[in-house]
Design a protein around this motif. Structure first.
Motif, PDB file in Angstrom:
ATOM      1  N   GLU A  83       0.811  -1.227   0.000  1.00 36.71           N
ATOM      2  CA  GLU A  83       0.000   0.000   0.000  1.00 36.71           C
ATOM      3  C   GLU A  83       0.842   1.275   0.000  1.00 36.71           C
ATOM      4  O   GLU A  83       0.625   2.147  -0.850  1.00 36.71           O
ATOM      5  CB  GLU A  83      -0.987   0.012   1.168  1.00 36.71           C
ATOM      6  N   PRO A  84       1.830   1.429   0.899  1.00 31.70           N
ATOM      7  CA  PRO A  84       2.627   2.658   0.826  1.00 31.70           C
ATOM      8  C   PRO A  84       3.465   2.761  -0.445  1.00 31.70           C
ATOM      9  O   PRO A  84       3.673   3.854  -0.966  1.00 31.70           O
ATOM     10  CB  PRO A  84       3.511   2.611   2.083  1.00 31.70           C
ATOM     11  N   ARG A  85       3.935   1.618  -0.956  1.00 30.19           N
ATOM     12  CA  ARG A  85       4.721   1.665  -2.200  1.00 30.19           C
ATOM     13  C   ARG A  85       3.843   2.076  -3.377  1.00 30.19           C
ATOM     14  O   ARG A  85       4.234   2.893  -4.203  1.00 30.19           O
ATOM     15  CB  ARG A  85       5.375   0.310  -2.468  1.00 30.19           C
ATOM     16  N   LEU A  86       2.642   1.508  -3.441  1.00 27.31           N
ATOM     17  CA  LEU A  86       1.714   1.847  -4.519  1.00 27.31           C
ATOM     18  C   LEU A  86       1.263   3.303  -4.406  1.00 27.31           C
ATOM     19  O   LEU A  86       1.163   4.014  -5.407  1.00 27.31           O
ATOM     20  CB  LEU A  86       0.520   0.896  -4.481  1.00 27.31           C
ATOM     21  N   LEU A 136      -5.855  -1.334 -15.345  1.00 26.27           N
ATOM     22  CA  LEU A 136      -6.726  -0.598 -14.427  1.00 26.27           C
ATOM     23  C   LEU A 136      -5.907   0.403 -13.611  1.00 26.27           C
ATOM     24  O   LEU A 136      -6.313   1.554 -13.437  1.00 26.27           O
ATOM     25  CB  LEU A 136      -7.462  -1.571 -13.503  1.00 26.27           C
ATOM     26  N   LEU A 137      -4.744  -0.019 -13.132  1.00 27.58           N
ATOM     27  CA  LEU A 137      -3.874   0.902 -12.398  1.00 27.58           C
ATOM     28  C   LEU A 137      -3.415   2.047 -13.302  1.00 27.58           C
ATOM     29  O   LEU A 137      -3.434   3.207 -12.892  1.00 27.58           O
ATOM     30  CB  LEU A 137      -2.654   0.172 -11.828  1.00 27.58           C
ATOM     31  N   ALA A 138      -3.032   1.724 -14.539  1.00 29.23           N
ATOM     32  CA  ALA A 138      -2.597   2.770 -15.478  1.00 29.23           C
ATOM     33  C   ALA A 138      -3.725   3.753 -15.757  1.00 29.23           C
ATOM     34  O   ALA A 138      -3.516   4.969 -15.749  1.00 29.23           O
ATOM     35  CB  ALA A 138      -2.098   2.139 -16.774  1.00 29.23           C
ATOM     36  N   ALA A 139      -4.925   3.245 -15.994  1.00 26.78           N
ATOM     37  CA  ALA A 139      -6.063   4.129 -16.271  1.00 26.78           C
ATOM     38  C   ALA A 139      -6.363   5.025 -15.077  1.00 26.78           C
ATOM     39  O   ALA A 139      -6.608   6.235 -15.239  1.00 26.78           O
ATOM     40  CB  ALA A 139      -7.293   3.297 -16.631  1.00 26.78           C
ATOM     41  N   THR A 140      -6.316   4.455 -13.894  1.00 27.58           N
ATOM     42  CA  THR A 140      -6.582   5.237 -12.684  1.00 27.58           C
ATOM     43  C   THR A 140      -5.506   6.290 -12.473  1.00 27.58           C
ATOM     44  O   THR A 140      -5.809   7.469 -12.238  1.00 27.58           O
ATOM     45  CB  THR A 140      -6.663   4.296 -11.461  1.00 27.58           C
ATOM     46  N   ASP A 182      -5.741  13.021  -1.108  1.00 27.74           N
ATOM     47  CA  ASP A 182      -6.936  12.267  -0.684  1.00 27.74           C
ATOM     48  C   ASP A 182      -7.442  11.372  -1.811  1.00 27.74           C
ATOM     49  O   ASP A 182      -7.835  10.224  -1.576  1.00 27.74           O
ATOM     50  CB  ASP A 182      -8.062  13.213  -0.257  1.00 27.74           C
ATOM     51  N   VAL A 183      -7.445  11.897  -3.021  1.00 30.73           N
ATOM     52  CA  VAL A 183      -7.912  11.126  -4.178  1.00 30.73           C
ATOM     53  C   VAL A 183      -6.972   9.949  -4.437  1.00 30.73           C
ATOM     54  O   VAL A 183      -7.421   8.827  -4.686  1.00 30.73           O
ATOM     55  CB  VAL A 183      -8.061  12.028  -5.424  1.00 30.73           C
ATOM     56  N   VAL A 184      -5.674  10.201  -4.361  1.00 31.16           N
ATOM     57  CA  VAL A 184      -4.685   9.130  -4.570  1.00 31.16           C
ATOM     58  C   VAL A 184      -4.868   8.036  -3.522  1.00 31.16           C
ATOM     59  O   VAL A 184      -4.921   6.844  -3.854  1.00 31.16           O
ATOM     60  CB  VAL A 184      -3.244   9.691  -4.538  1.00 31.16           C
ATOM     61  N   VAL A 188      -5.934   4.112  -4.341  1.00 32.84           N
ATOM     62  CA  VAL A 188      -5.085   2.973  -3.973  1.00 32.84           C
ATOM     63  C   VAL A 188      -5.868   2.013  -3.087  1.00 32.84           C
ATOM     64  O   VAL A 188      -5.818   0.797  -3.291  1.00 32.84           O
ATOM     65  CB  VAL A 188      -3.787   3.458  -3.289  1.00 32.84           C
ATOM     66  N   ARG A 189      -6.599   2.547  -2.136  1.00 33.16           N
ATOM     67  CA  ARG A 189      -7.380   1.668  -1.241  1.00 33.16           C
ATOM     68  C   ARG A 189      -8.454   0.895  -2.002  1.00 33.16           C
ATOM     69  O   ARG A 189      -8.755  -0.253  -1.646  1.00 33.16           O
ATOM     70  CB  ARG A 189      -7.985   2.478  -0.104  1.00 33.16           C
TER      71      ARG A 189
END
Length: 193
Positions: A85-88, A151-155, A175-177, A181-182
């Motif tokens: 989670e922190p790395r992402l 999905l990660l790239a699109a987000t 906050d959005v980031v 991620v969550r």
């Protein structure tokens, strides 16, 4: 960089043209980046850049490649050890901050990653960038990637574009980031599991 012409003294003309082209891209947009204008700004003859670049598209490709390499450098921290989670989160934040500082460059970089308009250096830089994101998600073979890297790239690209355009207030970007991620984390952890 200043819009005033200056005299090119020494070093790599190719690097100077890419650096000046990037500055011009960010200052005035992609349409302003021409071989003639770069030669004027660097202080060389109009023909000098053509020893390094076949045309304007090659200059733009080199600027995009340089951008992908720089962005990948910012994202390398996410590759290290520790919880996902922190790395992402660090990965997405770094991407968004780069976009906020380099909006026109990001548009150029992500406008096209394939096709004949991209030279080999640009394609290679883009591939190294996308491979880094896929590796973060446990993907090793780009030809058989599942949907999660896309999905990660699109987000990430979506948040970056909105932040760069000012459509996400700067004080809300983190906050959005964090929320994105969550939302993605359970799917990513399932894929990695």
């Amino acid at each position: 960089m200043s819009a005033q012409a200056r005299t090119y003294h020494h070093g790599s003309l190719r690097q100077e043209l890419v650096r000046e082209g990037r500055a011009l891209l960010i200052e005035e947009g992609q349409q302003a980046v021409t071989v003639r204008e770069l030669a004027r700004r660097v202080g060389v003859s109009h023909a000098a850049p053509l020893r390094h670049f076949r045309d304007r598209d090659a200059v733009l490709g080199a600027i995009a490649a340089d951008g992908f390499d720089e962005l990948r450098g910012h994202l390398e921290a996410a590759r290290g050890p520790g919880d996902l989670e922190p790395r992402l989160t660090a990965y997405v934040r770094a991407h968004v901050r780069f976009a906020q500082q380099n909006g026109p460059l990001m548009q150029l970089m992500f406008a096209s990653t394939e096709g004949e308009t991209r030279d080999e250096a640009s394609r290679s830089s883009a591939e190294r960038f996308f491979t880094l994101g896929a590796e973060l998600l446990g993907e090793r073979d780009p030809s058989s990637m599942g949907p999660i890297p896309f999905l990660l790239a699109a987000t990430t690209e979506g948040i970056s574009a909105l932040a760069a355009a000012g459509r996400i207030p700067p004080d809300r970007v983190d906050d959005v980031v964090t929320a994105a991620v969550r939302m993605l984390l359970p799917q990513i952890e399932q894929q990695l599991g």
